[in-house]
Write a protein that holds these residues in place. Structure first.
Motif, short mmCIF file in Angstrom:
data_model
loop_
_atom_site.label_atom_id
_atom_site.label_comp_id
_atom_site.label_asym_id
_atom_site.label_seq_id
_atom_site.Cartn_x
_atom_site.Cartn_y
_atom_site.Cartn_z
N PRO A 4 0.84 -1.21 0.00
CA PRO A 4 0.00 0.00 0.00
C PRO A 4 0.87 1.26 0.00
CG PRO A 4 -0.06 -1.09 2.14
CD PRO A 4 0.72 -1.98 1.22
N ALA A 5 0.35 2.30 -0.61
CA ALA A 5 1.08 3.57 -0.64
C ALA A 5 1.16 4.14 0.77
CB ALA A 5 0.38 4.55 -1.57
N GLU A 6 2.29 4.73 1.08
CA GLU A 6 2.44 5.36 2.39
C GLU A 6 1.67 6.67 2.41
OE1 GLU A 6 6.27 5.23 4.50
OE2 GLU A 6 7.03 4.57 2.56
N SER A 7 1.15 6.99 3.57
CA SER A 7 0.49 8.28 3.72
C SER A 7 0.98 8.93 5.01
CB SER A 7 -1.03 8.12 3.74
OG SER A 7 -1.43 7.37 4.87
N TYR A 8 0.99 10.23 5.01
CA TYR A 8 1.46 11.00 6.14
C TYR A 8 0.48 12.12 6.42
CZ TYR A 8 5.88 8.74 5.06
OH TYR A 8 6.85 7.82 4.79
N ASN A 9 0.40 12.51 7.66
CA ASN A 9 -0.36 13.70 8.00
C ASN A 9 0.42 14.88 7.42
OD1 ASN A 9 -1.09 16.10 9.40
ND2 ASN A 9 -1.97 14.87 11.02
N PRO A 10 -0.22 15.73 6.61
CA PRO A 10 0.51 16.84 5.99
C PRO A 10 1.16 17.77 7.00
CG PRO A 10 -1.77 16.78 5.22
CD PRO A 10 -1.60 15.67 6.19
N TRP A 11 0.55 17.92 8.17
CA TRP A 11 1.15 18.80 9.17
C TRP A 11 2.44 18.20 9.72
CZ3 TRP A 11 0.22 23.66 9.24
CH2 TRP A 11 -0.99 24.13 8.77
N THR A 12 2.56 16.89 9.70
CA THR A 12 3.81 16.26 10.13
C THR A 12 4.93 16.65 9.18
OG1 THR A 12 2.62 14.40 11.09
CG2 THR A 12 4.94 14.04 10.58
N ILE A 13 4.63 16.66 7.88
CA ILE A 13 5.63 17.05 6.88
C ILE A 13 6.03 18.51 7.08
CG2 ILE A 13 6.11 17.29 4.41
CD1 ILE A 13 5.68 14.36 5.35
N VAL A 14 5.04 19.38 7.27
CA VAL A 14 5.32 20.80 7.50
C VAL A 14 6.19 20.95 8.74
CG1 VAL A 14 4.29 23.04 8.08
CG2 VAL A 14 3.25 21.61 6.30
N ASN A 15 5.86 20.21 9.80
CA ASN A 15 6.63 20.28 11.04
C ASN A 15 8.08 19.84 10.82
OD1 ASN A 15 6.95 20.73 13.87
ND2 ASN A 15 6.85 18.53 14.17
N VAL A 16 8.29 18.78 10.06
CA VAL A 16 9.65 18.30 9.78
C VAL A 16 10.44 19.36 9.02
CG1 VAL A 16 10.99 16.61 8.45
CG2 VAL A 16 9.10 15.85 9.88
N VAL A 17 9.82 19.97 8.02
CA VAL A 17 10.50 21.01 7.25
C VAL A 17 10.85 22.19 8.15
CG1 VAL A 17 10.19 22.71 5.40
CG2 VAL A 17 9.48 20.34 5.04
N PHE A 18 9.88 22.62 8.98
CA PHE A 18 10.14 23.75 9.86
C PHE A 18 11.25 23.43 10.85
CE2 PHE A 18 7.08 26.00 7.80
CZ PHE A 18 6.67 27.16 8.45
N GLN A 19 11.24 22.24 11.41
CA GLN A 19 12.27 21.86 12.37
C GLN A 19 13.65 21.89 11.71
OE1 GLN A 19 11.71 21.43 15.76
NE2 GLN A 19 13.92 21.70 15.68
N HIS A 20 13.71 21.44 10.45
CA HIS A 20 14.98 21.48 9.71
C HIS A 20 15.45 22.92 9.54
CE1 HIS A 20 18.07 20.38 6.84
NE2 HIS A 20 17.58 21.27 6.02
N LEU A 21 14.52 23.82 9.20
CA LEU A 21 14.87 25.22 9.03
C LEU A 21 15.33 25.85 10.34
CD1 LEU A 21 11.98 26.31 6.64
CD2 LEU A 21 14.38 25.89 6.04
N VAL A 22 14.66 25.52 11.45
CA VAL A 22 15.05 26.03 12.76
C VAL A 22 16.43 25.52 13.13
CG1 VAL A 22 14.51 25.91 15.24
CG2 VAL A 22 12.69 26.39 13.60
N ASP A 23 16.68 24.22 12.88
CA ASP A 23 18.00 23.66 13.17
C ASP A 23 19.10 24.34 12.37
OD1 ASP A 23 16.77 21.91 14.92
OD2 ASP A 23 16.87 20.18 13.55
N ALA A 24 18.74 24.89 11.20
CA ALA A 24 19.70 25.60 10.36
C ALA A 24 19.85 27.06 10.78
CB ALA A 24 19.28 25.52 8.89
N GLY A 25 19.17 27.45 11.88
CA GLY A 25 19.29 28.82 12.39
C GLY A 25 18.30 29.80 11.80
N LEU A 26 17.34 29.31 11.04
CA LEU A 26 16.33 30.19 10.44
C LEU A 26 15.11 30.28 11.36
CD1 LEU A 26 16.66 28.88 6.79
CD2 LEU A 26 17.68 30.94 7.77
N HIS A 27 14.24 31.24 11.08
CA HIS A 27 13.04 31.45 11.89
C HIS A 27 11.82 31.46 10.97
CE1 HIS A 27 15.68 32.40 15.22
NE2 HIS A 27 16.36 33.20 14.39
N PRO A 28 11.37 30.28 10.53
CA PRO A 28 10.24 30.24 9.60
C PRO A 28 8.93 30.67 10.27
CG PRO A 28 10.81 28.04 10.32
CD PRO A 28 11.84 28.96 10.89
N VAL A 29 8.10 31.33 9.49
CA VAL A 29 6.77 31.74 9.93
C VAL A 29 5.80 31.31 8.83
CG1 VAL A 29 5.27 33.69 10.51
CG2 VAL A 29 7.67 33.70 11.20
#
Length: 78
Positions: A4-29
């Motif tokens: 079966p195709a994998e599915s993810y909660n879209p907010w989980t993906i957004v959270n992962v991206v934001f966490q990556h940006l924060v870890d890189a020293g950025l402040h996403p809004v």
């Protein structure tokens, strides 16, 4: 039998991206000018992910408002 195709909660993906940006020293809004749903959906689309409507609270709010309006008109219930 295909897997079966994998599915993810879209907010989980957004959270992962934001966490990556924060870890890189950025402040996403997201959604600083209002509801974050559309900017989040655009982020997902940019990553090749199709956001699903049932995850959008605005859709639920619109449905509730329409149902309240119908109840009011059909049942004379303010």
């Amino acid at each position: 039998m295909p897997e079966p195709a994998e599915s993810y909660n879209p907010w989980t993906i957004v959270n992962v991206v934001f966490q990556h940006l924060v870890d890189a020293g950025l402040h996403p809004v997201l959604g600083e000018s209002g509801h974050p749903g559309e900017p989040a959906a655009e982020l997902l689309r940019a990553l090749g992910i199709s956001p699903r409507l049932e995850g959008d609270a605005r859709i639920t709010d619109d449905i509730r408002a329409e149902l309240a309006d119908l109840r009011s008109r059909m049942l004379d219930d303010p």
